[in-house]
Design a protein around this motif. Structure first.
Motif, PDB file in Angstrom:
ATOM      1  N   SER A 106      -1.515  -4.662   9.616  1.00 34.34           N
ATOM      2  CA  SER A 106      -1.829  -4.460   8.199  1.00 34.34           C
ATOM      3  C   SER A 106      -2.040  -5.766   7.451  1.00 34.34           C
ATOM      4  CB  SER A 106      -0.712  -3.660   7.522  1.00 34.34           C
ATOM      5  OG  SER A 106       0.493  -4.398   7.492  1.00 34.34           O
ATOM      6  N   GLY A 146       0.923  -0.834   7.298  1.00 31.66           N
ATOM      7  CA  GLY A 146       1.056  -1.321   5.934  1.00 31.66           C
ATOM      8  C   GLY A 146       1.423  -0.221   4.957  1.00 31.66           C
ATOM      9  N   GLN A 175       5.581  -7.447   0.663  1.00 36.61           N
ATOM     10  CA  GLN A 175       4.777  -6.248   0.473  1.00 36.61           C
ATOM     11  C   GLN A 175       5.381  -5.448  -0.678  1.00 36.61           C
ATOM     12  OE1 GLN A 175       4.675  -4.761   4.602  1.00 36.61           O
ATOM     13  NE2 GLN A 175       2.465  -4.986   4.500  1.00 36.61           N
TER      14      GLN A 175
END
Length: 404
Positions: free
Chosen positions: A49, A87, A257
């Motif tokens: 990702s 992801g 993230q």
């Protein structure tokens, strides 16, 4: 059986238990990390990702499993199941309704109470407590069955998300844009719980207002974005889960993230695939990070950074509009790194000057301190050519995972 033989069997059994515990991935229920590094190597290939933007990350086991301030990955939002290869983050799906009975499906990502944050496996965001300004927050009560009833606030998910870049030599600003979901004048993800024994604000972004039957057809990922948030990849009331796409960014040189769920500006909302929530304009945005009354932290959004998927310095909105990857925004303090975390971020647009471009000074910034340094050198300006500063845009970006 002799006493010595019995003792030997006991020791063997204990060793087997310890070996199993050592081999089993202790946090597999929390995060899917992908391939690990080679033995004795603390560096491994980045998961799919984020691989186009980062080629390597810290391997396991990492010192941060002992102390989160050390090097290595940290799951910040403990309630999330993170798949680094895809992801994505899968979170508990919460049930609620408006006073008129309209269903409301939402997630909880942050609270202003540390004990409740630990209890629910979400981020502690003390600065968000200053969000009780105007219509920046709304009210809810928790019913006997654990569902939430919201006093106000509705989201229309029917609009079709669209961003059309400008001409090839100037893709930003976009020629056309449309957020994929729009909140009414009273919708905000910041929710004050009226029937709590202690004052608490929750960050509770709404991901759908469809019926349970409609959403149960989307458990396997065939989602209808006219009924759900554009970041939703799968949603399942039957299993009480929702899976959302994550965004890669940086904070103090560490990749992270995060989710991106709302913005108070329609262009920012469209670029972030987020809900346009005009009520968030009531949040204070011009104070300093640690000032009493400041409920938001800073996020630096580079406008005209280097482009090209193979460019290790790729970053910014122009790159995102032309290369198809995220803008790699730069966030301020997050838990484990600083004290002033808030999921509400004051947007600082960063435009590299013609001088910086001509002299080859542009690079991928990974810290707000770097942006401040470039600003003091006169190499970064705001959108209007003025000083680098917050311009009134607020975006809701709860952090989920610290990669290194």
């Amino acid at each position: 059986m002799s006493k010595h033989l019995d003792t030997r069997f006991t020791l063997l059994a204990s060793a087997a238990v310890l070996l199993a515990a050592a081999v089993a991935p202790a946090s597999a229920e929390v995060v899917v990390r992908g391939k690990e590094g080679k033995p004795l190597d603390e560096i491994r290939r980045a998961p799919g990702s984020i691989y186009p933007d980062l080629r390597t990350i810290v391997a396991q086991p990492s010192p941060s499993e002992i102390k989160p301030e050390f090097l290595g990955p940290v799951v910040l939002m403990k309630s999330a199941h993170i798949d680094l290869e895809k992801g994505t983050a899968t979170l508990p799906l919460r049930k609620g309704k408006l006073k008129n009975g309209t269903p409301v499906w939402f997630i909880i990502t942050d609270t202003t109470d540390e004990n409740l944050s630990n209890l629910h496996g979400v981020n502690y965001a003390p600065k968000m407590a200053y969000g009780l300004t105007g219509v920046a927050s709304r009210h809810a009560t928790i019913e006997k069955d654990g569902s939430f009833t919201f006093a106000t606030g509705s989201v229309d998910f029917k609009p079709v998300l669209g961003v059309t870049p400008g001409p090839a030599n100037a893709p930003f600003p976009p020629a056309k844009f449309q957020p994929g979901s729009v909140g009414d004048a009273t919708y905000t993800p910041m929710v004050y719980i009226d029937n709590s024994a202690k004052g608490v604000l929750m960050n509770a972004p709404v991901v759908s207002q469809a019926t349970e039957a409609e959403l149960n057809t989307m458990c396997d990922g065939n989602v209808d974005h006219s009924k759900v948030h554009d970041k939703v990849l799968a949603i399942c009331p039957r299993d009480e889960t929702v899976t959302l796409s994550l965004t890669l960014g940086f904070t103090f040189d560490k990749p992270i993230q995060y989710l991106s769920t709302e913005a108070n500006n329609p262009l920012v909302a469209a670029l972030e695939n987020a809900t346009f929530a005009p009520a968030l304009a009531d949040l204070p945005f011009a104070l300093e990070d640690a000032s009493p009354g400041e409920s938001a932290e800073r996020i630096v959004v580079v406008v005209n950074g280097p482009t090209g998927l193979d460019n290790p310095h790729r970053q910014g909105l122009v790159s995102a509009l032309t290369d198809g990857r995220g803008p790699l925004n730069i966030l301020g303090g997050i838990p484990t790194i600083n004290l002033d975390y808030s999921p509400m971020w004051r947007l600082f647009p960063a435009v590299w000057t013609d001088e910086a471009i001509k002299k080859g000074y542009r690079y991928r910034m990974t810290s707000a301190l770097q942006a401040a340094e470039m600003s003091t050198r006169g190499l970064i300006k705001s959108l209007d050519g003025g000083d680098f500063r917050a311009v009134g845009f607020v975006v809701n970006c709860p952090v989920v995972y610290r990669i290194n």
